[in-house]
Design a protein around this motif. Structure first.
Motif, PDB file in Angstrom:
ATOM      1  N   HIS A 436      49.389  47.256  53.320  1.00  0.00           N
ATOM      2  CA  HIS A 436      50.292  46.487  52.308  1.00  0.00           C
ATOM      3  C   HIS A 436      49.519  44.962  52.305  1.00  0.00           C
ATOM      4  O   HIS A 436      49.213  44.345  51.330  1.00  0.00           O
ATOM      5  N   ILE A 437      48.929  44.595  53.496  1.00  0.00           N
ATOM      6  CA  ILE A 437      48.289  43.244  53.526  1.00  0.00           C
ATOM      7  C   ILE A 437      46.978  43.109  52.680  1.00  0.00           C
ATOM      8  O   ILE A 437      46.396  42.182  51.912  1.00  0.00           O
ATOM      9  N   SER A 438      46.173  44.310  52.961  1.00  0.00           N
ATOM     10  CA  SER A 438      44.833  44.433  52.462  1.00  0.00           C
ATOM     11  C   SER A 438      45.221  44.530  50.706  1.00  0.00           C
ATOM     12  O   SER A 438      44.322  43.861  50.112  1.00  0.00           O
ATOM     13  N   TYR A 442      43.538  41.725  48.313  1.00  0.00           N
ATOM     14  CA  TYR A 442      42.341  42.425  47.309  1.00  0.00           C
ATOM     15  C   TYR A 442      42.911  41.998  45.855  1.00  0.00           C
ATOM     16  O   TYR A 442      42.283  41.342  44.953  1.00  0.00           O
ATOM     17  N   THR A 443      44.170  41.833  45.607  1.00  0.00           N
ATOM     18  CA  THR A 443      44.674  41.403  44.382  1.00  0.00           C
ATOM     19  C   THR A 443      44.472  39.901  44.130  1.00  0.00           C
ATOM     20  O   THR A 443      44.058  39.348  43.176  1.00  0.00           O
ATOM     21  N   GLU A 444      44.442  39.139  45.298  1.00  0.00           N
ATOM     22  CA  GLU A 444      43.943  37.789  45.214  1.00  0.00           C
ATOM     23  C   GLU A 444      42.812  37.542  45.281  1.00  0.00           C
ATOM     24  O   GLU A 444      42.155  36.506  45.228  1.00  0.00           O
ATOM     25  N   GLY A 445      41.835  38.568  45.507  1.00  0.00           N
ATOM     26  CA  GLY A 445      40.431  38.346  45.762  1.00  0.00           C
ATOM     27  C   GLY A 445      39.953  37.861  47.130  1.00  0.00           C
ATOM     28  O   GLY A 445      38.772  37.567  47.147  1.00  0.00           O
ATOM     29  N   ALA A 446      40.596  38.181  48.171  1.00  0.00           N
ATOM     30  CA  ALA A 446      40.401  37.686  49.352  1.00  0.00           C
ATOM     31  C   ALA A 446      39.282  38.822  50.275  1.00  0.00           C
ATOM     32  O   ALA A 446      38.686  38.171  50.820  1.00  0.00           O
ATOM     33  N   VAL A 447      39.520  39.944  49.948  1.00  0.00           N
ATOM     34  CA  VAL A 447      38.950  41.140  50.575  1.00  0.00           C
ATOM     35  C   VAL A 447      38.492  42.102  49.260  1.00  0.00           C
ATOM     36  O   VAL A 447      38.789  41.816  48.209  1.00  0.00           O
ATOM     37  N   ASN A 448      37.180  42.675  49.781  1.00  0.00           N
ATOM     38  CA  ASN A 448      36.646  43.742  48.702  1.00  0.00           C
ATOM     39  C   ASN A 448      37.544  45.156  48.802  1.00  0.00           C
ATOM     40  O   ASN A 448      38.334  45.126  49.737  1.00  0.00           O
ATOM     41  N   TYR A 449      36.913  45.982  48.012  1.00  0.00           N
ATOM     42  CA  TYR A 449      37.932  47.235  47.772  1.00  0.00           C
ATOM     43  C   TYR A 449      37.580  48.199  49.111  1.00  0.00           C
ATOM     44  O   TYR A 449      38.538  49.149  49.408  1.00  0.00           O
ATOM     45  N   LEU A 450      36.577  47.781  49.663  1.00  0.00           N
ATOM     46  CA  LEU A 450      36.317  49.026  50.843  1.00  0.00           C
ATOM     47  C   LEU A 450      37.442  48.649  52.040  1.00  0.00           C
ATOM     48  O   LEU A 450      37.860  49.563  52.735  1.00  0.00           O
ATOM     49  N   ASP A 451      37.748  47.478  52.182  1.00  0.00           N
ATOM     50  CA  ASP A 451      38.867  47.387  53.031  1.00  0.00           C
ATOM     51  C   ASP A 451      40.123  47.890  52.799  1.00  0.00           C
ATOM     52  O   ASP A 451      40.827  48.324  53.633  1.00  0.00           O
ATOM     53  N   VAL A 452      40.431  47.842  51.499  1.00  0.00           N
ATOM     54  CA  VAL A 452      41.558  48.471  51.022  1.00  0.00           C
ATOM     55  C   VAL A 452      41.591  50.054  51.302  1.00  0.00           C
ATOM     56  O   VAL A 452      42.479  50.607  51.862  1.00  0.00           O
TER      57      VAL A 452
END
Length: 508
Positions: A436-438, A442-452
């Protein structure tokens, strides 16, 4: 009375007295159930369920009680569908029908064997055309004796005296074999009941996995739409779209694999119920965690309850009696036969009182047969009987050891699974929180999609592992009941939540 008649009478009385003295005197060794490895308690038994009273707290000598009805032990799972399937299997499973037929076969052989304890009586009627030699009618050699037709209406009887217990030991062996077949029937019945429950829970486990995959596919579809929207706005590269699509299709493929496994499990269950797979289907219903503790009791109780152990013990008893049969072959065999009825040269005179005739004694076949030489046949048969007994003793002891192992294995499985499922449930909660956090980041642009992707894969694997552990726990509970010999009297089961949980007794 002439001297010859007196001598015949004395010899007959002597032979009769000897027959009565030796009749039924078994030569089989005194039968005793062999000692086996044992212990006072199961090593893996929880302290709370190791005993439920003073009787279960002390070692006692096992007494055969496999014939005690085991009852509908599966009702402790409180599942109406499972209850219905168990009843269907008991009425239609073909392996159970075959086992019941084997019991009938063994009982029929016992009846045939018991008939040897009684005389065999028959009757006959018809003409005989015969020509005898002059010697047979005490005429000089060369005298022509014309052929003649004799009409006979006679009853015949034959009886083998049970000298040295040959017949009675054979009956004992047949009776033990019949009891063995009955114990094997109960073993097949117990295995069938356990297989139905285990396969039922397997289908439910796969239903739960399909439910997780359905939710996962839905989330992956939403994620793909989100990624495509962000790509359309120019916020991300096309690589994230390709990754999201790949994850979606992978989840769909995995879901199809589970669907295939469920179909096979459903077909297996249909056969256990005695139905064609095409005529059977189960509605989807995800597995509910099985939270039941089974009291294992004492190892000596296991020897009393297991039908396969009872069957192995009966096989030894039959072999022991066969040793007596083989020993009796070294001693005389007394067969008594006789004929009585009417005999005449014409049919019209057949039933006249003057036409009565009887034969009793050596001429009719009464014979005391004494074996002298057979080139080792009797010695070989006796050695074979003893070797078969030794073999079944070893099989019996091995069966007992395997029974102890099965109980210990399932007790250890349930003990460890209780901790493992709790730990895995915590892992599911933690991974779900991380996913949920990832997604939010990602929606906020803080991480890339690989983390999701990584966090969602972890969630999926954690959920599947938790479901599979629940399935293993249900199967281990069923297998423990199977290993203990089925349901039993007033022993109580304890809820997994603890000693304060409601107790439900296994039905007798």
């Amino acid at each position: 009375m002439t001297i010859t008649m007196k001598r015949v009478l004395i010899d007959s009385l002597t032979l009769l007295s000897a027959t009565l003295l030796t009749a039924g005197c078994s030569l089989a060794p005194a039968y005793k159930v062999p000692t086996v490895a044992n212990s006072t308690a199961f090593k893996e038994a929880p302290a709370k369920t190791a005993g439920t009273g003073s009787e279960m707290g002390n070692w006692k000598i096992a007494q055969p009680s496999d014939q005690i009805p085991r009852g509908q032990w599966w009702v402790i799972f409180d599942d109406a569908a499972l209850n219905d399937f168990e009843e269907q299997a008991l009425s239609a499973n073909q392996n159970l029908v075959a086992a019941a037929a084997r019991v009938k076969e063994a009982r029929a052989l016992l009846r045939a064997s018991r008939s040897d304890l009684f005389p065999t009586i028959g009757a006959g009627f018809g003409p005989t055309r015969e020509k005898v030699s002059p010697t047979a009618v005490f005429k000089p050699d060369g005298v022509d004796i014309p052929a003649e037709t004799l009409w006979r209406a006679q009853a015949s009887a034959s009886y083998e005296a049970d000298l040295f217990g040959r017949v009675s030991d054979a009956v004992k062996a047949s009776r033990a074999e019949s009891e063995e077949s009955e114990a094997l029937l109960r073993s097949v019945q117990l295995s069938l009941q356990a297989d139905v429950a285990a396969n039922y829970f397997k289908v439910r486990e796969l239903d739960a996995e399909l439910q997780v995959y359905t939710q996962t596919v839905s989330l992956r579809e939403q994620a793909l739409k989100l990624v495509q929207s962000k790509f359309s706005e120019g916020d991300i590269a096309e690589l994230d779209v390709a990754r999201a699509a790949a994850e979606l299709e992978t989840a769909r493929s995995d879901m199809l694999t589970v669907q295939r496994q469920r179909a096979i499990a459903e077909h297996t269950l249909a056969v256990l119920l005695g139905k064609a797979p095409s005529d059977f289907s189960m509605p989807s219903s995800p597995l509910r965690p099985v939270q039941i503790r089974i009291p294992p009791g004492l190892p000596s109780m296991l020897l009393e309850r297991r039908p396969d152990i009872a069957a192995a013990e009966r096989a030894m008893a039959a072999d022991n009696a066969r040793i007596g049969v083989a020993k009796a072959a070294y001693f005389p065999l007394l067969s008594i036969t006789g004929d009585a009825g009417f005999e005449s040269a014409t049919l019209g005179d057949l039933f006249k009182w003057s036409s009565r005739a009887f034969l009793l004694g050596p001429l009719a076949g009464t014979a005391l047969t004494v074996p002298i030489f057979d080139e080792g046949r009797r010695a070989g048969n006796l050695a074979n009987a003893r070797a078969q007994f030794d073999e079944d003793v070893a099989k019996y002891r091995e069966q007992v050891l395997q029974a102890f192992q099965e109980v210990e294995d399932n007790l250890s499985d349930l003990r460890i699974l209780e901790q493992q499922t709790q730990t895995q449930n915590e892992a599911v909660q933690a991974s779900s929180r991380a996913a949920h956090i990832s997604r939010t980041q990602y929606t906020e642009g803080a991480v890339n999609y690989l983390d999701v992707i990584d966090t969602e894969r972890t969630v999926l694997q954690s959920q599947l592992t938790a479901i599979q552990l629940s399935g293993v726990q249900a199967a281990a509970t069923v297998n423990l009941i199977r290993a203990l010999g089925g349901g039993w009297g007033d022993a109580a089961t304890v809820g997994a939540a603890g000693a304060n949980s409601p107790k439900r007794g296994l039905p007798s």
